[in-house]
Write an enzyme that holds these catalytic residues in place. Structure first.
Site, PDB file in Angstrom:
ATOM      1  N   SER A 170       0.806  -0.974   0.361  1.00 40.18           N
ATOM      2  CA  SER A 170      -0.222  -0.220  -0.370  1.00 40.18           C
ATOM      3  C   SER A 170       1.071   1.490  -0.191  1.00 40.18           C
ATOM      4  O   SER A 170       2.157   1.500   0.422  1.00 40.18           O
ATOM      5  CB  SER A 170      -0.547   0.429   0.973  1.00 40.18           C
ATOM      6  N   TYR A 183      -1.563  -0.502  10.312  1.00 41.17           N
ATOM      7  CA  TYR A 183      -1.628  -1.139   9.265  1.00 41.17           C
ATOM      8  C   TYR A 183      -0.675  -0.408   8.211  1.00 41.17           C
ATOM      9  O   TYR A 183      -0.249  -1.262   7.489  1.00 41.17           O
ATOM     10  CB  TYR A 183      -3.398  -0.554   8.805  1.00 41.17           C
ATOM     11  N   LYS A 187       1.949  -2.286   6.810  1.00 43.06           N
ATOM     12  CA  LYS A 187       2.430  -2.267   4.560  1.00 43.06           C
ATOM     13  C   LYS A 187       3.666  -1.578   4.948  1.00 43.06           C
ATOM     14  O   LYS A 187       4.623  -1.843   3.729  1.00 43.06           O
ATOM     15  CB  LYS A 187       1.106  -0.840   4.013  1.00 43.06           C
TER      16      LYS A 187
END
Length: 279
Positions: A170, A183, A187
């Site tokens: 991401s 998160y 990533k």
């Protein structure tokens, strides 16, 4: 004079071939008879990737944690005439990862491509409020399971003389998304995982690259754009004034898995509409 004419004719023929290919008048299958596993591939980016790989000639095995999602995705893609099967797979469970690989081997006798797309994000808020349980869940699924999935498919790729792995990361690995601390960190870890696996597996003729989507309009990312005011604000901050579509990612993955990308390894391709993407 004749030599110049032949040279000009050659250039004309080459130019016509490019024109025909770009206009869709001809279509080759760059992944013909390749076998591809795509995790978390019954919706959103994963589904778009699975469809594109199959359109480009691959036999694709889709997966999801829920049988009903697998059944729906397989029915849709088979209805389009594509070579697709599916199985339930929770990537955090070793037995499910093994079943996914076994399914591909039974049906297609090998594995050439892995697209690791599975990810979770169970938390929205301040980083100081994240519990150890949340950290464990995010890193286990987003990072550890990705590494274990790659480890499991490599022996099968070696039997085929090589293969291609694409890790779906991401742009959050480069530029933080507010309130998504764990998160974001997971990533960023995938960027390092890509570099390390790429270096170790290159001698086995297995390439490892990473796709880093920006804000793609999917159910998974809906918390970031479901309010119109928030979506409009995001668009104003982007160079390309729209949110991405899952299909914006699919062609890049197909390319990275193809022979056209045979000299690309350890790289991260950002599909983010111009979102800043440097650590």
């Amino acid at each position: 004079m004749q030599k110049a004419g032949r040279l000009l004719g050659g250039w004309t023929q080459a130019w016509m071939s490019v024109r025909m290919a770009s206009s869709g008048l001809t279509r080759r299958n760059p992944l013909s008879n390749k076998v591809a596993l795509v995790t978390a591939s019954t919706d959103g980016i994963g589904f778009a990737i699975a469809r594109r790989l199959a359109e480009d000639g691959a036999h694709v095995v889709v997966s999801s944690r829920k049988q009903q999602n697998v059944d729906r995705a397989v029915a849709t893609l088979q209805g389009e005439g594509l070579s697709v099967t599916g199985i339930v797979c929770h990537v955090g469970k070793a037995e499910d990862r093994e079943k996914l690989i076994t399914t591909a081997l039974k049906r297609h006798q090998g594995i050439d491509i892995l697209v690791s797309n599975a990810a979770v994000n169970p938390f929205f808020g301040n980083l100081m409020d994240v519990t150890e349980e949340v950290w464990d869940k995010v890193l286990s699924i987003n990072v550890t399971a990705t590494a274990m999935m790659i480890k499991a498919v490599v022996p099968e790729m070696e039997k085929r003389g090589g293969g291609s792995v694409v890790i779906v990361g991401s742009v959050a690995g480069f530029t933080r998304f507010p309130s998504l601390g764990p998160y974001n960190v997971s990533k960023t870890a995938l960027l390092g995982l890509t570099k390390n696996f790429a270096a170790e597996l290159a001698p086995k003729n297995i390439r490892v690259n990473c796709l880093a989507p920006g804000l793609i309009k999917t159910r998974f990312s809906s918390v970031l754009w479901e309010e119109k005011a928030r979506e409009d604000f995001i668009k104003e901050a982007m160079q390309i004034r729209r949110l991405g579509k899952p299909e914006d990612c699919a062609g890049i993955v197909s390319f990275l898995c193809s022979e056209d990308a045979s000299y690309i390894n350890g790289e991260t391709v950002v599909v983010g509409g111009g979102t800043p993407s440097r650590l």
